[in-house]
Write a protein that holds these residues in place. Structure first.
Motif, PDB file in Angstrom:
ATOM      1  N   VAL A   1       0.840  -1.206   0.000  1.00  0.00           N
ATOM      2  CA  VAL A   1       0.000   0.000   0.000  1.00  0.00           C
ATOM      3  C   VAL A   1       0.869   1.247   0.000  1.00  0.00           C
ATOM      4  N   LEU A   2       1.894   1.236   0.839  1.00  0.00           N
ATOM      5  CA  LEU A   2       2.779   2.395   0.945  1.00  0.00           C
ATOM      6  C   LEU A   2       3.502   2.654  -0.382  1.00  0.00           C
ATOM      7  N   ILE A   3       3.993   1.594  -1.038  1.00  0.00           N
ATOM      8  CA  ILE A   3       4.675   1.742  -2.324  1.00  0.00           C
ATOM      9  C   ILE A   3       3.720   2.299  -3.373  1.00  0.00           C
ATOM     10  N   THR A   4       2.465   1.825  -3.356  1.00  0.00           N
ATOM     11  CA  THR A   4       1.465   2.323  -4.310  1.00  0.00           C
ATOM     12  C   THR A   4       1.219   3.812  -4.116  1.00  0.00           C
ATOM     13  N   VAL A   5       1.075   4.231  -2.860  1.00  0.00           N
ATOM     14  CA  VAL A   5       0.814   5.642  -2.555  1.00  0.00           C
ATOM     15  C   VAL A   5       1.996   6.509  -2.994  1.00  0.00           C
ATOM     16  N   ILE A   6       3.210   6.106  -2.647  1.00  0.00           N
ATOM     17  CA  ILE A   6       4.398   6.890  -3.004  1.00  0.00           C
ATOM     18  C   ILE A   6       4.576   6.925  -4.522  1.00  0.00           C
ATOM     19  N   THR A   7       4.298   5.789  -5.188  1.00  0.00           N
ATOM     20  CA  THR A   7       4.407   5.749  -6.655  1.00  0.00           C
ATOM     21  C   THR A   7       3.439   6.725  -7.295  1.00  0.00           C
ATOM     22  N   LEU A   8       2.208   6.777  -6.792  1.00  0.00           N
ATOM     23  CA  LEU A   8       1.229   7.736  -7.317  1.00  0.00           C
ATOM     24  C   LEU A   8       1.724   9.166  -7.151  1.00  0.00           C
ATOM     25  N   LEU A   9       2.315   9.458  -5.990  1.00  0.00           N
ATOM     26  CA  LEU A   9       2.832  10.808  -5.745  1.00  0.00           C
ATOM     27  C   LEU A   9       3.995  11.134  -6.686  1.00  0.00           C
ATOM     28  N   VAL A  10       4.916  10.175  -6.845  1.00  0.00           N
ATOM     29  CA  VAL A  10       6.089  10.420  -7.696  1.00  0.00           C
ATOM     30  C   VAL A  10       5.686  10.517  -9.161  1.00  0.00           C
ATOM     31  N   VAL A  11       4.824   9.594  -9.608  1.00  0.00           N
ATOM     32  CA  VAL A  11       4.354   9.619 -10.994  1.00  0.00           C
ATOM     33  C   VAL A  11       3.587  10.908 -11.272  1.00  0.00           C
ATOM     34  N   GLY A  12       2.685  11.253 -10.361  1.00  0.00           N
ATOM     35  CA  GLY A  12       1.874  12.454 -10.558  1.00  0.00           C
ATOM     36  C   GLY A  12       2.705  13.718 -10.601  1.00  0.00           C
ATOM     37  N   THR A  13       3.631  13.877  -9.648  1.00  0.00           N
ATOM     38  CA  THR A  13       4.421  15.112  -9.601  1.00  0.00           C
ATOM     39  C   THR A  13       5.402  15.193 -10.766  1.00  0.00           C
ATOM     40  N   ASN A  14       6.055  14.069 -11.114  1.00  0.00           N
ATOM     41  CA  ASN A  14       6.972  14.074 -12.259  1.00  0.00           C
ATOM     42  C   ASN A  14       6.239  14.408 -13.551  1.00  0.00           C
ATOM     43  N   GLY A  15       5.091  13.757 -13.748  1.00  0.00           N
ATOM     44  CA  GLY A  15       4.313  14.018 -14.955  1.00  0.00           C
ATOM     45  C   GLY A  15       3.778  15.429 -15.005  1.00  0.00           C
ATOM     46  N   LEU A  16       3.341  15.935 -13.844  1.00  0.00           N
ATOM     47  CA  LEU A  16       2.748  17.275 -13.794  1.00  0.00           C
ATOM     48  C   LEU A  16       3.758  18.346 -14.187  1.00  0.00           C
ATOM     49  N   ILE A  17       4.939  18.314 -13.588  1.00  0.00           N
ATOM     50  CA  ILE A  17       5.922  19.361 -13.889  1.00  0.00           C
ATOM     51  C   ILE A  17       6.463  19.205 -15.306  1.00  0.00           C
ATOM     52  N   ALA A  18       6.439  17.976 -15.844  1.00  0.00           N
ATOM     53  CA  ALA A  18       6.926  17.757 -17.211  1.00  0.00           C
ATOM     54  C   ALA A  18       6.023  18.393 -18.257  1.00  0.00           C
ATOM     55  N   VAL A  19       4.720  18.525 -17.952  1.00  0.00           N
ATOM     56  CA  VAL A  19       3.781  19.085 -18.944  1.00  0.00           C
ATOM     57  C   VAL A  19       3.324  20.499 -18.602  1.00  0.00           C
ATOM     58  N   LEU A  20       3.514  20.933 -17.347  1.00  0.00           N
ATOM     59  CA  LEU A  20       2.980  22.229 -16.925  1.00  0.00           C
ATOM     60  C   LEU A  20       3.607  23.406 -17.672  1.00  0.00           C
ATOM     61  N   LEU A  21       4.945  23.469 -17.727  1.00  0.00           N
ATOM     62  CA  LEU A  21       5.602  24.601 -18.381  1.00  0.00           C
ATOM     63  C   LEU A  21       5.449  24.579 -19.907  1.00  0.00           C
ATOM     64  N   PRO A  22       5.543  23.406 -20.575  1.00  0.00           N
ATOM     65  CA  PRO A  22       5.239  23.405 -22.010  1.00  0.00           C
ATOM     66  C   PRO A  22       3.832  23.907 -22.314  1.00  0.00           C
ATOM     67  N   TYR A  23       2.867  23.491 -21.505  1.00  0.00           N
ATOM     68  CA  TYR A  23       1.477  23.929 -21.713  1.00  0.00           C
ATOM     69  C   TYR A  23       1.365  25.440 -21.517  1.00  0.00           C
ATOM     70  N   THR A  24       2.082  25.970 -20.530  1.00  0.00           N
ATOM     71  CA  THR A  24       2.069  27.411 -20.296  1.00  0.00           C
ATOM     72  C   THR A  24       2.662  28.158 -21.491  1.00  0.00           C
ATOM     73  N   ALA A  25       3.803  27.697 -21.991  1.00  0.00           N
ATOM     74  CA  ALA A  25       4.467  28.367 -23.114  1.00  0.00           C
ATOM     75  C   ALA A  25       3.577  28.411 -24.350  1.00  0.00           C
ATOM     76  N   GLU A  26       2.748  27.385 -24.537  1.00  0.00           N
ATOM     77  CA  GLU A  26       1.896  27.322 -25.717  1.00  0.00           C
ATOM     78  C   GLU A  26       0.668  28.214 -25.613  1.00  0.00           C
ATOM     79  N   ASN A  27       0.302  28.623 -24.401  1.00  0.00           N
ATOM     80  CA  ASN A  27      -0.971  29.315 -24.198  1.00  0.00           C
ATOM     81  C   ASN A  27      -0.881  30.832 -24.206  1.00  0.00           C
ATOM     82  N   TYR A  28       0.345  31.386 -24.254  1.00  0.00           N
ATOM     83  CA  TYR A  28       0.471  32.840 -24.147  1.00  0.00           C
ATOM     84  C   TYR A  28       1.069  33.427 -25.417  1.00  0.00           C
ATOM     85  N   PRO A  29       0.644  34.648 -25.781  1.00  0.00           N
ATOM     86  CA  PRO A  29       1.157  35.281 -27.001  1.00  0.00           C
ATOM     87  C   PRO A  29       2.633  35.612 -26.885  1.00  0.00           C
TER      88      PRO A  29
END
Length: 457
Positions: free
Chosen positions: A359-387
Protein backbone atom coordinates in the motif's frame (compact mmCIF):
# COMPACT_ATOMS: atom_id res chain seq x y z
CA UNK A 1 36.76 37.40 -6.93
CA UNK A 2 37.44 41.08 -7.57
CA UNK A 3 37.75 40.39 -11.30
CA UNK A 4 34.32 38.70 -11.26
CA UNK A 5 32.71 41.80 -9.75
CA UNK A 6 34.09 43.85 -12.65
CA UNK A 7 33.85 41.25 -15.40
CA UNK A 8 30.27 40.00 -14.98
CA UNK A 9 28.59 43.40 -15.52
CA UNK A 10 30.85 44.05 -18.52
CA UNK A 11 30.07 40.61 -20.00
CA UNK A 12 26.34 41.15 -19.46
CA UNK A 13 26.54 44.57 -21.10
CA UNK A 14 28.38 43.06 -24.07
CA UNK A 15 25.83 40.27 -24.47
CA UNK A 16 22.83 42.60 -24.54
CA UNK A 17 21.59 43.56 -28.02
CA UNK A 18 21.56 47.18 -29.09
CA UNK A 19 17.75 47.43 -29.13
CA UNK A 20 15.24 45.48 -27.13
CA UNK A 21 11.95 43.95 -28.24
CA UNK A 22 8.78 46.02 -28.28
CA UNK A 23 6.25 44.73 -25.77
CA UNK A 24 3.19 45.77 -27.75
CA UNK A 25 4.30 44.85 -31.25
CA UNK A 26 1.43 43.96 -33.60
CA UNK A 27 3.37 41.31 -35.49
CA UNK A 28 2.20 38.33 -33.45
CA UNK A 29 3.63 34.92 -34.27
CA UNK A 30 3.96 35.42 -38.03
CA UNK A 31 7.18 33.43 -38.28
CA UNK A 32 6.66 29.72 -37.85
CA UNK A 33 7.65 26.41 -39.43
CA UNK A 34 4.93 24.73 -41.47
CA UNK A 35 3.21 21.66 -40.09
CA UNK A 36 4.84 19.53 -42.80
CA UNK A 37 8.40 20.50 -41.77
CA UNK A 38 10.41 17.45 -40.76
CA UNK A 39 12.96 17.41 -37.98
CA UNK A 40 16.53 17.63 -39.32
CA UNK A 41 20.09 17.84 -38.00
CA UNK A 42 19.66 21.52 -37.06
CA UNK A 43 16.66 20.71 -34.88
CA UNK A 44 18.57 17.77 -33.36
CA UNK A 45 21.61 19.97 -32.63
CA UNK A 46 19.49 22.60 -30.87
CA UNK A 47 17.74 19.92 -28.81
CA UNK A 48 21.04 18.37 -27.72
CA UNK A 49 22.52 21.76 -26.76
CA UNK A 50 19.43 22.82 -24.81
CA UNK A 51 19.22 19.46 -23.03
CA UNK A 52 22.87 19.88 -21.99
CA UNK A 53 22.00 23.40 -20.82
CA UNK A 54 19.09 22.13 -18.72
CA UNK A 55 21.18 19.32 -17.22
CA UNK A 56 23.88 21.83 -16.20
CA UNK A 57 21.20 24.21 -14.94
CA UNK A 58 19.33 21.63 -12.82
CA UNK A 59 22.59 20.13 -11.60
CA UNK A 60 23.53 23.29 -9.66
CA UNK A 61 20.63 23.44 -7.15
CA UNK A 62 20.46 19.62 -7.06
CA UNK A 63 24.01 19.66 -5.66
CA UNK A 64 22.86 21.43 -2.48
CA UNK A 65 22.03 18.23 -0.63
CA UNK A 66 25.45 16.74 -1.36
CA UNK A 67 27.30 19.91 -0.34
CA UNK A 68 25.69 20.48 3.05
CA UNK A 69 27.39 17.74 5.15
CA UNK A 70 30.94 18.74 4.13
CA UNK A 71 30.12 22.44 4.35
CA UNK A 72 28.80 22.05 7.91
CA UNK A 73 31.93 20.19 8.96
CA UNK A 74 34.41 22.68 7.49
CA UNK A 75 32.64 25.81 8.72
CA UNK A 76 31.74 24.10 12.02
CA UNK A 77 28.13 25.30 12.00
CA UNK A 78 24.89 23.80 13.31
CA UNK A 79 22.24 22.15 11.10
CA UNK A 80 19.90 25.06 11.76
CA UNK A 81 22.51 27.51 10.42
CA UNK A 82 23.35 25.35 7.40
CA UNK A 83 19.63 25.23 6.53
CA UNK A 84 19.89 28.86 5.42
CA UNK A 85 21.87 27.70 2.35
CA UNK A 86 19.02 25.82 0.58
CA UNK A 87 16.60 28.53 1.73
CA UNK A 88 18.68 31.28 0.10
CA UNK A 89 19.37 29.20 -3.02
CA UNK A 90 15.67 28.38 -3.57
CA UNK A 91 14.78 32.02 -2.99
CA UNK A 92 17.26 32.87 -5.74
CA UNK A 93 15.70 30.37 -8.17
CA UNK A 94 12.27 31.89 -7.54
CA UNK A 95 13.56 35.41 -8.23
CA UNK A 96 15.48 34.15 -11.27
CA UNK A 97 12.38 32.59 -12.85
CA UNK A 98 10.56 35.94 -12.79
CA UNK A 99 13.64 37.94 -13.82
CA UNK A 100 14.82 35.85 -16.77
CA UNK A 101 11.27 35.36 -18.07
CA UNK A 102 10.92 39.14 -18.28
CA UNK A 103 14.36 39.58 -19.85
CA UNK A 104 13.52 36.95 -22.48
CA UNK A 105 10.61 39.11 -23.68
CA UNK A 106 12.70 42.28 -23.66
CA UNK A 107 16.13 41.23 -24.95
CA UNK A 108 15.41 37.95 -26.74
CA UNK A 109 15.61 34.27 -25.88
CA UNK A 110 19.20 33.51 -26.88
CA UNK A 111 20.63 36.60 -25.17
CA UNK A 112 18.85 35.67 -21.96
CA UNK A 113 20.27 32.14 -22.00
CA UNK A 114 23.76 33.63 -22.49
CA UNK A 115 23.28 36.08 -19.60
CA UNK A 116 22.09 33.30 -17.32
CA UNK A 117 25.11 31.16 -18.26
CA UNK A 118 27.58 34.01 -17.64
CA UNK A 119 26.18 34.47 -14.14
CA UNK A 120 26.19 30.70 -13.69
CA UNK A 121 29.92 30.49 -14.45
CA UNK A 122 30.79 33.38 -12.16
CA UNK A 123 28.88 32.03 -9.16
CA UNK A 124 30.89 28.81 -9.25
CA UNK A 125 33.42 30.83 -7.23
CA UNK A 126 31.29 30.01 -4.17
CA UNK A 127 33.42 26.85 -4.05
CA UNK A 128 36.34 29.05 -2.93
CA UNK A 129 34.53 31.22 -0.38
CA UNK A 130 36.37 31.33 2.96
CA UNK A 131 33.27 32.17 5.03
CA UNK A 132 29.74 30.75 5.19
CA UNK A 133 28.13 34.20 4.84
CA UNK A 134 29.83 34.74 1.47
CA UNK A 135 28.56 31.34 0.38
CA UNK A 136 25.02 32.49 1.15
CA UNK A 137 25.41 35.52 -1.10
CA UNK A 138 26.87 33.53 -3.98
CA UNK A 139 24.26 30.78 -3.58
CA UNK A 140 21.51 33.37 -3.94
CA UNK A 141 23.09 34.62 -7.18
CA UNK A 142 23.62 31.02 -8.32
CA UNK A 143 19.92 30.37 -7.70
CA UNK A 144 19.02 33.45 -9.74
CA UNK A 145 21.06 32.18 -12.67
CA UNK A 146 19.69 28.64 -12.42
CA UNK A 147 16.05 29.66 -12.02
CA UNK A 148 15.64 31.21 -15.45
CA UNK A 149 16.95 28.60 -17.87
CA UNK A 150 13.94 26.27 -17.89
CA UNK A 151 11.16 28.77 -18.79
CA UNK A 152 13.33 30.44 -21.47
CA UNK A 153 14.20 27.08 -23.05
CA UNK A 154 10.52 26.12 -23.22
CA UNK A 155 9.68 29.50 -24.73
CA UNK A 156 12.37 29.23 -27.42
CA UNK A 157 11.51 25.64 -28.34
CA UNK A 158 7.83 26.51 -28.68
CA UNK A 159 8.78 29.12 -31.29
CA UNK A 160 11.20 27.14 -33.45
CA UNK A 161 9.66 23.64 -33.51
CA UNK A 162 7.14 22.59 -36.19
CA UNK A 163 3.60 22.52 -34.72
CA UNK A 164 3.14 18.75 -35.05
CA UNK A 165 6.41 18.03 -33.20
CA UNK A 166 6.25 20.88 -30.68
CA UNK A 167 4.27 19.13 -27.93
CA UNK A 168 6.31 15.97 -27.49
CA UNK A 169 9.62 17.79 -27.93
CA UNK A 170 8.86 20.28 -25.14
CA UNK A 171 7.80 17.60 -22.67
CA UNK A 172 10.66 15.23 -23.50
CA UNK A 173 13.42 17.88 -23.44
CA UNK A 174 12.24 19.30 -20.11
CA UNK A 175 11.87 15.85 -18.56
CA UNK A 176 15.29 14.63 -19.72
CA UNK A 177 16.89 17.86 -18.51
CA UNK A 178 15.33 17.54 -15.04
CA UNK A 179 16.16 13.87 -14.56
CA UNK A 180 19.60 14.28 -16.15
CA UNK A 181 20.43 17.17 -13.83
CA UNK A 182 19.71 15.16 -10.70
CA UNK A 183 21.63 12.16 -12.06
CA UNK A 184 24.60 14.41 -12.96
CA UNK A 185 24.59 15.96 -9.47
CA UNK A 186 24.60 12.57 -7.74
CA UNK A 187 27.24 11.22 -10.14
CA UNK A 188 29.51 14.22 -9.58
CA UNK A 189 29.15 13.84 -5.83
CA UNK A 190 30.08 10.17 -6.10
CA UNK A 191 33.13 10.82 -8.30
CA UNK A 192 34.49 14.10 -6.94
CA UNK A 193 33.52 14.61 -3.31
CA UNK A 194 35.39 11.66 -1.72
CA UNK A 195 38.70 12.85 -3.22
CA UNK A 196 38.33 16.62 -3.65
CA UNK A 197 35.74 17.55 -1.03
CA UNK A 198 32.47 19.46 -1.20
CA UNK A 199 34.02 22.59 -2.77
CA UNK A 200 34.67 20.70 -6.02
CA UNK A 201 30.90 20.33 -6.48
CA UNK A 202 30.56 24.12 -6.64
CA UNK A 203 33.74 24.73 -8.66
CA UNK A 204 32.58 22.35 -11.41
CA UNK A 205 30.07 25.02 -12.39
CA UNK A 206 32.85 26.92 -14.14
CA UNK A 207 33.92 24.33 -16.76
CA UNK A 208 30.35 23.12 -17.33
CA UNK A 209 29.13 26.70 -17.78
CA UNK A 210 31.98 27.47 -20.18
CA UNK A 211 31.02 24.35 -22.14
CA UNK A 212 27.47 25.72 -22.53
CA UNK A 213 28.83 29.10 -23.65
CA UNK A 214 30.94 27.31 -26.28
CA UNK A 215 27.85 25.43 -27.51
CA UNK A 216 25.72 28.59 -27.58
CA UNK A 217 26.64 29.24 -31.21
CA UNK A 218 24.06 26.57 -32.11
CA UNK A 219 21.27 28.20 -30.09
CA UNK A 220 19.08 30.30 -32.42
CA UNK A 221 17.24 33.51 -31.57
CA UNK A 222 13.48 34.00 -31.69
CA UNK A 223 12.44 34.87 -35.31
CA UNK A 224 10.26 37.76 -34.16
CA UNK A 225 13.21 39.28 -32.31
CA UNK A 226 15.43 38.97 -35.38
CA UNK A 227 12.77 40.79 -37.40
CA UNK A 228 12.57 43.69 -34.96
CA UNK A 229 16.37 43.92 -34.90
CA UNK A 230 16.49 44.01 -38.70
CA UNK A 231 18.70 40.89 -38.81
CA UNK A 232 17.30 39.65 -42.11
CA UNK A 233 20.29 37.46 -42.98
CA UNK A 234 19.75 35.41 -39.84
CA UNK A 235 16.04 35.15 -40.65
CA UNK A 236 16.88 33.68 -44.06
CA UNK A 237 19.30 31.31 -42.38
CA UNK A 238 16.56 30.12 -40.01
CA UNK A 239 14.27 29.47 -42.97
CA UNK A 240 16.92 27.26 -44.59
CA UNK A 241 17.78 25.42 -41.38
CA UNK A 242 14.48 25.19 -39.50
CA UNK A 243 11.87 25.83 -42.18
CA UNK A 244 10.78 28.98 -40.32
CA UNK A 245 9.36 31.72 -42.54
CA UNK A 246 6.74 34.46 -42.50
CA UNK A 247 3.26 32.92 -42.55
CA UNK A 248 -0.08 34.48 -43.24
CA UNK A 249 -2.33 35.18 -40.25
CA UNK A 250 -4.86 32.41 -39.71
CA UNK A 251 -8.60 32.77 -39.22
CA UNK A 252 -9.87 33.33 -35.72
CA UNK A 253 -10.42 29.84 -34.24
CA UNK A 254 -13.80 28.76 -32.91
CA UNK A 255 -12.62 28.71 -29.29
CA UNK A 256 -10.99 32.18 -29.38
CA UNK A 257 -13.85 33.99 -27.61
CA UNK A 258 -14.10 31.41 -24.85
CA UNK A 259 -10.29 31.33 -24.45
CA UNK A 260 -10.15 35.14 -24.14
CA UNK A 261 -12.96 35.12 -21.58
CA UNK A 262 -11.24 32.47 -19.47
CA UNK A 263 -7.65 33.71 -19.89
CA UNK A 264 -7.42 35.19 -16.39
CA UNK A 265 -8.86 32.00 -14.90
CA UNK A 266 -6.32 29.92 -16.84
CA UNK A 267 -3.45 32.02 -15.45
CA UNK A 268 -4.82 31.50 -11.94
CA UNK A 269 -5.18 27.77 -12.63
CA UNK A 270 -1.59 27.39 -13.84
CA UNK A 271 -0.15 29.42 -10.93
CA UNK A 272 -2.18 27.45 -8.35
CA UNK A 273 -1.12 24.18 -10.01
CA UNK A 274 2.54 25.25 -9.85
CA UNK A 275 2.22 26.30 -6.21
CA UNK A 276 0.50 23.04 -5.26
CA UNK A 277 3.18 21.02 -7.06
CA UNK A 278 5.97 22.90 -5.30
CA UNK A 279 4.54 22.13 -1.86
CA UNK A 280 4.11 18.45 -2.72
CA UNK A 281 7.58 18.14 -4.27
CA UNK A 282 9.63 20.29 -1.89
CA UNK A 283 7.56 19.56 1.20
CA UNK A 284 5.74 16.27 1.35
CA UNK A 285 8.24 14.25 -0.70
CA UNK A 286 11.22 15.96 0.98
CA UNK A 287 9.89 15.02 4.43
CA UNK A 288 8.96 11.49 3.35
CA UNK A 289 12.13 9.66 4.49
CA UNK A 290 11.92 11.16 7.99
CA UNK A 291 8.20 10.37 8.20
CA UNK A 292 8.78 6.73 7.20
CA UNK A 293 11.43 6.39 9.89
CA UNK A 294 9.01 7.94 12.40
CA UNK A 295 6.49 5.23 11.42
CA UNK A 296 8.97 2.56 12.48
CA UNK A 297 10.73 1.77 9.21
CA UNK A 298 14.52 1.64 9.40
CA UNK A 299 16.52 4.07 7.25
CA UNK A 300 17.51 1.29 4.83
CA UNK A 301 13.92 0.03 4.50
CA UNK A 302 12.64 3.58 4.00
CA UNK A 303 15.22 4.19 1.27
CA UNK A 304 14.32 0.86 -0.34
CA UNK A 305 10.60 1.75 -0.41
CA UNK A 306 11.29 5.13 -2.00
CA UNK A 307 13.71 3.59 -4.53
CA UNK A 308 11.14 0.95 -5.56
CA UNK A 309 8.49 3.65 -6.00
CA UNK A 310 10.84 5.82 -8.06
CA UNK A 311 11.79 2.92 -10.35
CA UNK A 312 8.10 2.27 -11.00
CA UNK A 313 7.70 5.97 -11.88
CA UNK A 314 10.69 6.21 -14.26
CA UNK A 315 8.67 5.80 -17.52
CA UNK A 316 6.53 8.80 -16.53
CA UNK A 317 8.28 11.31 -18.81
CA UNK A 318 8.04 9.17 -21.96
CA UNK A 319 4.40 8.30 -21.26
CA UNK A 320 3.62 11.94 -20.49
CA UNK A 321 5.21 13.08 -23.76
CA UNK A 322 3.22 10.45 -25.68
CA UNK A 323 -0.10 11.40 -24.07
CA UNK A 324 0.60 15.13 -24.41
CA UNK A 325 1.35 14.90 -28.15
CA UNK A 326 -0.98 12.08 -29.23
CA UNK A 327 -3.97 12.38 -26.90
CA UNK A 328 -4.50 15.83 -25.37
CA UNK A 329 -2.28 18.48 -23.80
CA UNK A 330 -5.02 19.80 -21.54
CA UNK A 331 -6.28 16.36 -20.44
CA UNK A 332 -2.73 15.17 -19.77
CA UNK A 333 -2.16 18.09 -17.39
CA UNK A 334 -5.47 17.35 -15.64
CA UNK A 335 -4.65 13.63 -15.48
CA UNK A 336 -1.23 14.13 -13.87
CA UNK A 337 -2.81 16.51 -11.35
CA UNK A 338 -5.45 13.88 -10.50
CA UNK A 339 -2.74 11.23 -10.06
CA UNK A 340 -1.03 13.56 -7.57
CA UNK A 341 -4.40 14.04 -5.86
CA UNK A 342 -4.85 10.25 -5.64
CA UNK A 343 -1.43 9.96 -3.99
CA UNK A 344 -2.38 12.64 -1.47
CA UNK A 345 -5.61 10.77 -0.76
CA UNK A 346 -3.62 7.60 -0.11
CA UNK A 347 -1.29 9.48 2.25
CA UNK A 348 -4.16 10.21 4.66
CA UNK A 349 -5.16 6.54 4.96
CA UNK A 350 -5.11 5.11 8.50
CA UNK A 351 -1.64 4.37 9.87
CA UNK A 352 -2.27 0.61 10.05
CA UNK A 353 -3.19 0.54 6.35
CA UNK A 354 -0.11 2.55 5.33
CA UNK A 355 2.04 0.20 7.42
CA UNK A 356 1.51 -2.43 4.69
CA UNK A 357 4.45 -2.12 2.30
CA UNK A 358 2.46 -2.74 -0.96
CA UNK A 359 0.00 0.00 0.00
CA UNK A 360 2.78 2.39 0.94
CA UNK A 361 4.67 1.74 -2.32
CA UNK A 362 1.46 2.32 -4.31
CA UNK A 363 0.81 5.64 -2.56
CA UNK A 364 4.40 6.89 -3.00
CA UNK A 365 4.41 5.75 -6.65
CA UNK A 366 1.23 7.74 -7.32
CA UNK A 367 2.83 10.81 -5.74
CA UNK A 368 6.09 10.42 -7.70
CA UNK A 369 4.35 9.62 -10.99
CA UNK A 370 1.87 12.45 -10.56
CA UNK A 371 4.42 15.11 -9.60
CA UNK A 372 6.97 14.07 -12.26
CA UNK A 373 4.31 14.02 -14.96
CA UNK A 374 2.75 17.28 -13.79
CA UNK A 375 5.92 19.36 -13.89
CA UNK A 376 6.93 17.76 -17.21
CA UNK A 377 3.78 19.08 -18.94
CA UNK A 378 2.98 22.23 -16.93
CA UNK A 379 5.60 24.60 -18.38
CA UNK A 380 5.24 23.40 -22.01
CA UNK A 381 1.48 23.93 -21.71
CA UNK A 382 2.07 27.41 -20.30
CA UNK A 383 4.47 28.37 -23.11
CA UNK A 384 1.90 27.32 -25.72
CA UNK A 385 -0.97 29.31 -24.20
CA UNK A 386 0.47 32.84 -24.15
CA UNK A 387 1.16 35.28 -27.00
CA UNK A 388 4.69 35.99 -28.13
CA UNK A 389 5.14 39.36 -26.42
CA UNK A 390 4.51 37.97 -22.92
CA UNK A 391 5.34 34.28 -23.39
CA UNK A 392 8.66 34.47 -21.53
CA UNK A 393 7.19 36.37 -18.58
CA UNK A 394 4.14 34.11 -18.31
CA UNK A 395 6.26 30.96 -18.34
CA UNK A 396 8.63 32.58 -15.85
CA UNK A 397 5.77 33.41 -13.48
CA UNK A 398 4.51 29.82 -13.48
CA UNK A 399 8.09 28.51 -13.13
CA UNK A 400 8.62 30.92 -10.22
CA UNK A 401 5.41 29.72 -8.57
CA UNK A 402 6.75 26.16 -8.82
CA UNK A 403 9.68 27.23 -6.60
CA UNK A 404 7.70 29.18 -3.99
CA UNK A 405 6.79 26.00 -2.10
CA UNK A 406 10.47 25.22 -1.71
CA UNK A 407 11.12 28.60 -0.10
CA UNK A 408 8.09 28.21 2.19
CA UNK A 409 9.07 24.67 3.19
CA UNK A 410 12.60 25.78 4.06
CA UNK A 411 11.08 28.59 6.14
CA UNK A 412 8.98 26.03 8.02
CA UNK A 413 12.07 23.88 8.60
CA UNK A 414 14.01 26.87 9.95
CA UNK A 415 11.15 27.52 12.35
CA UNK A 416 11.03 23.85 13.39
CA UNK A 417 7.57 23.31 11.83
CA UNK A 418 7.71 19.96 10.01
CA UNK A 419 4.26 18.33 9.66
CA UNK A 420 3.53 14.63 9.36
CA UNK A 421 2.94 12.97 5.98
CA UNK A 422 -0.80 12.77 6.62
CA UNK A 423 -1.01 16.35 7.89
CA UNK A 424 0.83 17.75 4.86
CA UNK A 425 -1.28 15.65 2.46
CA UNK A 426 -4.52 16.78 4.10
CA UNK A 427 -3.52 20.44 3.75
CA UNK A 428 -2.64 20.00 0.06
CA UNK A 429 -5.67 18.01 -1.15
CA UNK A 430 -7.84 21.14 -1.50
CA UNK A 431 -5.38 23.23 -3.60
CA UNK A 432 -4.52 20.28 -5.88
CA UNK A 433 -8.20 19.47 -6.47
CA UNK A 434 -8.89 23.16 -7.15
CA UNK A 435 -6.04 23.35 -9.68
CA UNK A 436 -7.34 20.27 -11.57
CA UNK A 437 -10.83 21.77 -11.72
CA UNK A 438 -9.60 25.18 -12.90
CA UNK A 439 -7.42 23.70 -15.67
CA UNK A 440 -10.32 21.48 -16.80
CA UNK A 441 -12.62 24.51 -16.94
CA UNK A 442 -10.36 27.26 -18.29
CA UNK A 443 -7.72 25.27 -20.20
CA UNK A 444 -7.45 25.24 -23.97
CA UNK A 445 -6.40 22.34 -26.17
CA UNK A 446 -2.99 23.10 -27.74
CA UNK A 447 -1.98 19.69 -29.17
CA UNK A 448 -0.75 20.02 -32.75
CA UNK A 449 -2.08 23.56 -33.15
CA UNK A 450 -0.11 26.40 -34.69
CA UNK A 451 0.95 29.17 -32.31
CA UNK A 452 -0.54 31.59 -34.86
CA UNK A 453 -3.89 29.88 -34.41
CA UNK A 454 -3.63 29.90 -30.62
CA UNK A 455 -2.85 33.65 -30.68
CA UNK A 456 -5.49 34.60 -33.26
CA UNK A 457 -8.48 36.57 -32.01
Amino acid sequence: MAAIIIGVPLAIYGALPANHMAHDSHYGTLFEASDTTTLNRWHATVLIVLIIGLVIDVMKPATLGFVLPGLRGEYDIEKSTAAYLPFVALTGTTVGSFLWGWLADVYGRRSTILLSTILFVSTSICGAMPAFQWNLLMCFLMGCSAGGMLPVVYTLLAEIMPPRHRSWVLVLVGGIGLVGGYLAASGAAYLLEPTYGWRALWLQGSPTGLLLLALARWIPESPRFLLEQGRTDELKQMEMRFGIARRRPVEVPADAAVAAQRHGKLTAALVITALAWSFVNFGLLLWLPADLEARGFSASVASSIIAKSTLLALPTIAIGALLYSRWSSKKTLVLTTLLTLAGLGGAILPAQTLALEPVLITVITLLVVGTNGLIAVLLPYTAENYPLGIRGRATGVVAGASKVGGVAVQSFALAGLIPTLGGAALALIGPVALSAGLVAYAGRETRGRSLRELEAG
